[in-house]
Enzyme design. Structure first.
Site, PDB file in Angstrom:
ATOM      1  N   GLY A 148     -31.592  67.371  33.466  1.00 40.20           N
ATOM      2  CA  GLY A 148     -31.996  67.211  35.047  1.00 40.20           C
ATOM      3  C   GLY A 148     -31.378  68.649  35.536  1.00 40.20           C
TER       4      GLY A 148
ATOM      5  N   GLN B  79     -32.109  60.008  39.617  1.00 39.55           N
ATOM      6  CA  GLN B  79     -31.466  58.564  39.778  1.00 39.55           C
ATOM      7  C   GLN B  79     -32.327  57.542  40.006  1.00 39.55           C
ATOM      8  OE1 GLN B  79     -28.198  57.587  39.422  1.00 39.55           O
ATOM      9  NE2 GLN B  79     -27.234  59.326  38.860  1.00 39.55           N
TER      10      GLN B  79
ATOM     11  N   SER C 225     -34.481  62.935  34.487  1.00 39.14           N
ATOM     12  CA  SER C 225     -33.499  62.968  33.135  1.00 39.14           C
ATOM     13  C   SER C 225     -33.593  62.206  32.364  1.00 39.14           C
ATOM     14  CB  SER C 225     -32.232  63.543  33.516  1.00 39.14           C
ATOM     15  OG  SER C 225     -31.279  63.659  32.536  1.00 39.14           O
TER      16      SER C 225
ATOM     17  N   HIS D 203     -31.325  60.804  29.963  1.00 39.88           N
ATOM     18  CA  HIS D 203     -30.000  60.088  29.508  1.00 39.88           C
ATOM     19  C   HIS D 203     -29.540  59.155  30.630  1.00 39.88           C
ATOM     20  CE1 HIS D 203     -26.501  62.198  31.536  1.00 39.88           C
ATOM     21  NE2 HIS D 203     -27.455  63.083  31.834  1.00 39.88           N
TER      22      HIS D 203
ATOM     23  N   CYS E 157     -18.715  64.637  37.527  1.00 39.79           N
ATOM     24  CA  CYS E 157     -18.326  66.203  37.427  1.00 39.79           C
ATOM     25  C   CYS E 157     -17.144  66.305  38.271  1.00 39.79           C
ATOM     26  CB  CYS E 157     -19.529  66.990  38.027  1.00 39.79           C
ATOM     27  SG  CYS E 157     -21.149  66.374  37.747  1.00 39.79           S
TER      28      CYS E 157
END
Ligand code: PLP
Length: 400
Positions: free
Chosen positions: A71, A179, A199, A201, A327
């Site tokens: 992503g 998301q 993305s 994962h 993060c």
């Protein structure tokens, strides 16, 4: 001890069906998709099959899908690729205050390097107002980048309306849909989107794989040069096992999405009800109604306690949640998303995100509801602020 994983917005386990298929492309069908022999052709066919699966879940054409390393790379490819391609037209970018760092940091880099950035605010539910985007548009605006669903509070933005605005003005519109992809329906055509980031994962595929939808006719300048793979948009030998796993994860998501959204929303609502019932001084962060929020997301602030302390205590009981985004949870800076929604530093610090996924059950929720109130009570015993609040409430009650 029971282990309960409630951090699916950070990442998900790889589905066993996905892992099994991937293994074949590591050990048996390991050809380079650019090779002409049968090994290469097998890999190429599976790669193109995966491209179709990703495209289908977006309502796009397979030729509009470019695979990336995830992503973050797709966000960067979109933002740098468009601004580079359109720099003669203008140097103004519009984004929102609640974007993922993959978008925000790229935009801030451009701001330091000759571009101008307008960051539109959000309301207390984390929602962007279409009028604010309209007001921010200038003759030199070349890119609007606004996410579909927020990773911290799950707020779903009015993408189709913003897209219409951008399309009418001829401005390229990028959406980070990491998301929402595979969780709620997406149709890039109906949503008037030019570029969309997804993305693998976050939807039970492997890490290190993602894709950028690039609408036919939208020009972007590549970020990586080399052998010309991915129609010269992203060179480098393709991560075939990863991409094929991602394609399988998309197929499974398409089959399961509708039922799973209902199931996760039910678990989420049960957890919220239990928390409100058993713990005082709790605030639900983000949308107050279910329809503006991702089905698997719950974000609450438990006052007078640090979210980090809560996370550690939950972890000791086998429960994995998150405070803010993965993060930033290593640092003590409060989440930029919660601050943008107008929460005080104190409330933002006590925030906790539970994100549900495929393996979660009612028993998981019961276990959290058994452990969390005990942890909160223990931590609050050490909090002088909680003591004060309780006392002032008692004296208020007496006065009435
Ligand atoms: C996880 C996430 C990303 C980053 O994707 P990676 O594949 O981990 O690089 C980008 N945007 C949002 C909204 C995310 O939740």
């Amino acid at each position: 001890m029971r282990r309960v994983y409630l951090d699916h917005s950070a990442t998900t386990p790889v589905d066993p069906e996905v892992a099994k298929l991937m293994m074949t492309y590591y050990t048996e069908k390991y050809g380079n998709p650019s090779s002409v022999h049968s090994f290469g052709r097998d890999a190429k066919a599976a790669l193109e099959n995966a491209r179709e699966s990703v495209a289908k879940l977006l309502g796009a054409q397979p030729t509009e899908i470019t695979f990336t390393s995830g992503g973050t790379e797709a966000d960067n490819l979109a933002i740098f690729g468009v601004t580079e391609a359109q720099s003669k037209k203008g140097k103004h970018i519009i984004t929102s205050a609640v974007e993922h760092h993959g978008v925000l940091e790229a935009c801030e880099f451009l701001e330091k390097n000759g571009y101008e950035l307008t960051i539109v605010p959000v309301d207390e539910e984390g929602l962007v107002a279409v009028e604010d985007v309209a007001k921010a548009i200038r003759p030199d605006t070349i890119l609007i980048t606004i996410m579909h669903a927020n990773n911290e509070v799950g707020t779903i933005q009015p993408i189709a309306e913003i897209g219409k605005l951008a399309r009418d003005k001829g401005i390229v519109f990028h959406v980070d849909a990491v998301q929402s992809f595979g969780k709620i329906p997406i149709d890039v055509v109906a949503m008037n989107v030019d570029l969309m980031t997804v993305s693998s994962h976050k939807i039970y595929g492997p890490k290190g794989v993602g894709a950028l939808y690039i609408r036919k006719g939208i020009r972007i300048i590549p970020r990586i040069y080399g052998g010309g793979q991915e129609k010269k948009r992203r060179s480098g030998t393709e991560n075939t096992p990863g991409i094929i796993g991602f394609g399988k994860a998309c197929e499974l998501a398409a089959q399961r999405m509708e039922e799973e959204a209902v199931r996760e929303a039910k678990l989420r609502d049960k957890l919220l009800r239990g928390i409100v019932e058993k713990i005082d001084y709790v605030k639900l962060n983000g949308p107050q109604g279910g329809e503006k929020r991702l089905p698997g997301n719950l974000n609450v602030s438990i006052q007078f306690i640090e979210g980090e302390a809560l996370l550690l205590s939950l972890d000791m009981m086998g429960i994995a949640a998150s405070s803010g985004s993965a993060c930033t949870s290593g640092s003590l800076d409060p989440s930029h998303v919660l601050l943008a929604m107008g929460l005080s530093h104190e409330i933002a610090h006590g925030s906790l995100r539970f994100s549900f996924g495929a393996q979660n059950t009612e028993e998981d929720v019961d276990y959290v509801l058994e452990q969390l109130p005990k942890i909160v009570e223990r931590l609050r015993m050490m909090s002088p602020l909680y003591d004060q609040a309780k006392h002032s409430q008692c004296s208020r009650a007496k006065a009435q």
